[in-house]
Scaffold this active site. Structure first.
Site, PDB file in Angstrom:
ATOM      1  N   ASP A  37      25.441  44.153  63.329  1.00 29.38           N
ATOM      2  CA  ASP A  37      26.557  43.317  62.907  1.00 29.38           C
ATOM      3  C   ASP A  37      27.657  43.692  63.884  1.00 29.38           C
ATOM      4  O   ASP A  37      28.206  44.794  63.799  1.00 29.38           O
ATOM      5  CB  ASP A  37      26.992  43.620  61.472  1.00 29.38           C
ATOM      6  N   HIS A  38      27.938  42.822  64.841  1.00 30.71           N
ATOM      7  CA  HIS A  38      28.788  43.282  65.944  1.00 30.71           C
ATOM      8  C   HIS A  38      30.199  43.635  65.497  1.00 30.71           C
ATOM      9  O   HIS A  38      30.911  44.333  66.202  1.00 30.71           O
ATOM     10  CB  HIS A  38      28.771  42.292  67.122  1.00 30.71           C
ATOM     11  N   HIS A  61      29.873  39.705  58.503  1.00 36.69           N
ATOM     12  CA  HIS A  61      31.045  40.369  59.088  1.00 36.69           C
ATOM     13  C   HIS A  61      32.132  40.715  58.058  1.00 36.69           C
ATOM     14  O   HIS A  61      32.608  41.844  57.997  1.00 36.69           O
ATOM     15  CB  HIS A  61      31.673  39.500  60.184  1.00 36.69           C
TER      16      HIS A  61
END
Ligand code: BG6
Length: 478
Positions: A172-173, A235
């Site tokens: 999950d950047h 996010h």
């Protein structure tokens, strides 16, 4: 800090994510001297091309997506020499033995699945059965990790057939963003905040991830997802977890992930009255959502706002308001912690006293500011004024914003180091789907249109109303 030598295979090596994020991120690590001299980056894709053609694809990607102007040509050429390419059929037998012959023994071996989730199982199976991966190899998988609980469970099960959880890195950047980690540093490395970090002292929390871009170019993917699946389930949920979790005993993968999981499991179901969804309309010189996607009657949302309650001792009674959307006024991602007013003002009700507020800016202009009340200068008696204690990282730490590592470069290096702290565990992803599924199902089983909003606005009016009715306001999108 240098990392051990590695072979990194990127499946989907010519795709959008590889060109925009993964390869530019690796390039920056190379340019900063962190990549070992013999590290191998092996592109794997369906396309028929040789390594020279692939290096050209990557050169163009760097020109477009990495800040290469400031770098001499030999740095770019030096990076390109690390690259190899193999044409591989993810669902067949071609290319696998060639790929295997490029891999070395005795170095870290990682496989990045930058492909559609429908291929995860096929690739995982071939890596194992064709002898490319062993118990020490790592696999990296991208979102979307499923589109509901059922499909996420199926994906987890298919990966688990061939790999242990300790080998699986679900990206999950947002967890790789500099300020997101700073949020943990601020919470857990200072004595000031933790005693106040609960429903007794915090009035509410706002999480905003606003984008100015529309869905143009990604319409066919996005229209099947919508903002809830694309942003909230992953996010925004991760951000919420980091704010709300109990202090983990150590900054270690399972200690952190156990605490995040407890938060997700403590989320109340969200009633329809506490969710707003929106869809952007055309603006001056800008297309509307319905022109950006194929289906002219689409009711997919490009905006979501919601009020979320966490049922546990720490947070009972403190709402978390979250909103995210495309084509909004500004690109701003921030978390706002609004503290309660002092129980009594010794300066009187009209003195100008305001509640403290801490805002954590994830992007742009990373930093944290804390609003405090002080005396207004001058002889005019005890008039109070609200001022920011501003920690803009580029200013106080003397770093240029463009030198702050991008989320992807940090996370890929964590894979090589074998550190899963900033990656999602399978049970976390499933819990997040279990919470969001009923919200999405209500929309999909109904025919209610999302609320329209103008491109360049702060979202639909109903999103303002969602928070106004509780006597609160969104922080302005700056
Ligand atoms: C991605 C979403 O995961 O995150 C995109 O699929 C979104 O729709 C992007 O634009 C936002 O990421 P960032 O890092 O630009 O805030």
């Amino acid at each position: 800090i240098p990392v051990d030598s590695f072979d990194l295979v990127i499946f989907g090596a010519t795709g959008d994510l590889a060109r925009r994020k993964i390869l530019p991120g690796l390039f920056r690590r190379f340019a900063s001297g962190q990549m070992p001299e013999d590290a191998k980056l092996i592109g794997a894709a369906r396309s028929e091309m040789d390594v020279t053609a692939y290096r050209q694809v990557v050169r163009e990607a760097l020109l477009e997506f990495a800040d290469v102007e400031s770098k001499p040509d030999d740095v770019i050429e030096g990076f390109l020499r690390h690259l190899e390419f193999v044409t591989v059929d993810a669902t067949g037998d071609d290319g696998w033995s060639e790929l295997r012959s490029l891999l070395r023994a005795g170095v870290v071996r990682a496989f990045y699945f930058s492909v559609a989730p429908s291929l995860f199982g096929d690739i995982a199976e071939r890596l194992k059965t064709k002898g490319l991966a062993d118990e020490d190899s790592r696999i990296v998988v991208e979102k979307p990790f499923g589109r509901d609980l059922k499909s996420a469970k199926a994906l987890n099960a298919s990966l688990a057939t061939y790999f242990d959880e300790s080998q699986i890195y679900r990206i999950d950047h947002y967890l790789g963003k500099e300020t997101v980690q700073n949020l943990m540093a601020v919470r857990f490395a200072n004595i000031l905040f933790e005693p106040l970090w609960n429903a007794q002292f915090i009035d509410h929390v706002q999480i905003t991830v606003a984008e100015t871009v529309g869905v143009g170019g990604r319409g066919s993917y996005y229209d099947k997802s919508g903002a809830m699946r694309d942003m909230v389930q992953n996010h925004l949920m991760q951000l919420l977890c980091l704010i709300a979790m109990e202090p983990p005993s150590r900054f270690e993968p399972d200690a952190v992930r156990d605490e995040k999981l407890k938060v997700i499991r403590a989320l109340d179901p969200v009633p329809p009255s506490d969710v707003v969804r929106g869809q952007y309309r055309a603006g001056k010189d800008l297309t509307g959502y319905l022109e950006d996607v194929e289906d002219p009657d689409s009711i997919t949302e490009s905006f979501v706002a919601m009020k979320v309650q966490i049922s546990n001792w720490r947070w009972q009674g403190t709402p978390f308001y979250m909103r995210t959307g495309k084509r909004l006024r500004n690109r701003t991602s921030e978390i706002v912690i609004r503290f309660k007013e002092t129980p009594h003002s010794i300066f009187g009700p009209n003195s100008g006293s305001a509640a403290n507020e801490m805002s954590i800016r994830l992007q742009p202009n990373e930093g944290i500011d804390l609003r405090l009340t002080i005396k207004e200068p001058g002889p005019g008696g005890m008039r109070l004024v609200d001022v920011p204690l501003d920690m803009t990282f580029s200013e106080i730490l003397g770093v240029k914003l463009k030198d702050i590592p991008d989320a992807y470069e940090r996370l890929i290096m964590d894979v090589i180091r074998g550190n899963q702290t900033l990656f999602m565990r399978g049970d976390e992803v499933e819990a997040a789907w279990a919470w969001s599924d009923p919200i999405i199902e209500t929309w999909e089983n109904g025919d209610q249109q999302p609320d329209g909003y103008d491109s360049g606005s702060a979202g639909p009016e109903s999103a303002l109303e969602l928070i106004h009715r509780d006597g609160r306001r969104w922080r302005e999108l700056r």
